[in-house]
Design a protein around this motif. Sequence first.
Motif, short mmCIF file in Angstrom:
data_model
loop_
_atom_site.label_atom_id
_atom_site.label_comp_id
_atom_site.label_asym_id
_atom_site.label_seq_id
_atom_site.Cartn_x
_atom_site.Cartn_y
_atom_site.Cartn_z
N ASP A 118 0.72 -1.41 -0.12
CA ASP A 118 -0.14 0.26 0.17
C ASP A 118 0.85 1.17 -0.32
O ASP A 118 -0.15 2.40 -1.09
N ALA A 119 2.28 0.79 0.50
CA ALA A 119 2.74 2.39 0.46
C ALA A 119 3.93 2.55 -1.08
O ALA A 119 4.25 3.99 -1.21
N LEU A 120 3.19 1.50 -1.15
CA LEU A 120 4.79 1.46 -2.35
C LEU A 120 3.90 2.21 -3.78
O LEU A 120 5.18 3.10 -4.13
N LEU A 121 2.61 3.12 -3.97
CA LEU A 121 2.29 3.65 -4.45
C LEU A 121 2.49 5.22 -4.61
O LEU A 121 2.89 6.24 -5.52
N GLU A 122 2.57 5.92 -3.01
CA GLU A 122 3.03 6.84 -2.98
C GLU A 122 4.73 6.72 -3.22
O GLU A 122 4.97 7.99 -3.08
N ARG A 123 5.19 6.02 -2.89
CA ARG A 123 6.95 5.71 -3.49
C ARG A 123 6.87 6.20 -4.13
O ARG A 123 7.76 6.48 -5.19
N MET A 124 6.13 5.51 -5.38
CA MET A 124 6.20 5.94 -6.69
C MET A 124 5.75 7.27 -7.07
O MET A 124 6.27 7.71 -7.91
N LYS A 125 4.79 7.73 -6.63
CA LYS A 125 4.19 9.23 -6.56
C LYS A 125 5.47 9.80 -6.09
O LYS A 125 6.01 11.34 -7.05
N LYS A 126 5.94 10.00 -5.03
CA LYS A 126 6.63 10.80 -4.75
C LYS A 126 8.69 10.53 -5.41
O LYS A 126 8.76 11.50 -6.54
N ARG A 127 8.90 9.36 -6.71
CA ARG A 127 9.58 9.29 -7.09
C ARG A 127 9.70 10.27 -8.31
O ARG A 127 10.05 11.01 -9.27
N VAL A 128 8.21 10.03 -8.66
CA VAL A 128 7.98 11.00 -9.84
C VAL A 128 8.32 12.18 -10.33
O VAL A 128 8.44 13.09 -10.99
N GLN A 129 7.73 13.43 -8.65
CA GLN A 129 7.71 14.12 -8.72
C GLN A 129 9.60 14.34 -8.07
O GLN A 129 9.73 16.54 -8.94
N GLU A 130 9.76 13.79 -7.53
CA GLU A 130 11.32 13.91 -7.52
C GLU A 130 12.20 14.58 -8.84
O GLU A 130 13.23 14.86 -8.84
N THR A 131 11.70 13.63 -9.72
CA THR A 131 12.79 12.96 -10.76
C THR A 131 11.95 14.63 -11.71
O THR A 131 13.15 15.37 -12.50
N ILE A 132 11.33 15.14 -11.97
CA ILE A 132 10.09 16.20 -12.67
C ILE A 132 11.37 17.37 -11.85
O ILE A 132 11.63 18.63 -12.26
N ILE A 133 10.50 17.59 -10.22
CA ILE A 133 11.56 19.75 -10.06
C ILE A 133 13.27 18.77 -10.40
O ILE A 133 13.92 19.54 -10.93
N ALA A 134 14.39 17.51 -10.63
CA ALA A 134 15.52 17.34 -10.22
C ALA A 134 15.70 17.75 -12.43
O ALA A 134 16.03 17.46 -13.23
N GLY A 135 14.32 17.20 -13.24
CA GLY A 135 14.71 18.03 -14.66
C GLY A 135 14.58 16.42 -15.05
O GLY A 135 15.38 16.99 -16.65
N GLY A 136 14.91 15.43 -14.93
CA GLY A 136 14.66 14.38 -15.36
C GLY A 136 13.66 13.52 -16.25
O GLY A 136 12.55 14.40 -16.49
#
Length: 192
Positions: A118-136
């Motif tokens: 259940d926590a993995l979906l939240e991790r995935m969303k966070k990874r997406v946000q971090e990637t976008i912020i980093a310009g990736g």
Amino acid sequence: MRIVLLGPPGAGKGTQAKMLCEEYHIPQLSTGDMLREVIRRETEIGKKAKAMINAGTLVSDSIVNQIVSDRIDESDCINGFVLDGYPRTVGQAEVLQQVLQSKNMQLDAVIELIVDEDALLERMKKRVQETIIAGGQVRSDDNPVAFAKRLVEYREKTAPLSEFYLQRRLLKLVDGMIGVTEVSRKIREVLK
């Protein structure tokens, strides 16, 4: 040190693989990275892999097995490696065992990161946000629908690897829900 990291998508395998590589001075063999490279080069195998990934399914064993076998032959793998995202099926694990035996190698450990799905979906969303912020560039399979499919496929095809490696006395379980540094410490403990 030859290590396999297991765990569902988003469990932190890539993060822990990088830390292990730094610790042991060995390369990370990420099937994801290797697949992205063949996709980037638009090879025939890359085109097939891209279609499967975009559909949220696992890439076929034959494609992945060949990519991994070729990579293990490279000189930086002489002292070991960390496999991240491979094997994903018992069939791949059997092929890996044969490949390693043919090269007079064997695995030292298989580490499974135990996580709350259940926590993995939240991790995935966070990874997406971090990637976008980093310009990736966000991975094409980092969306809720594809992620849910990946979890189902993991349960059906990859989870049986736990038993496969348990029978071979290689499996080490580590709580993947604790902090990154603590997970790393626990992994080092089980590798001693």
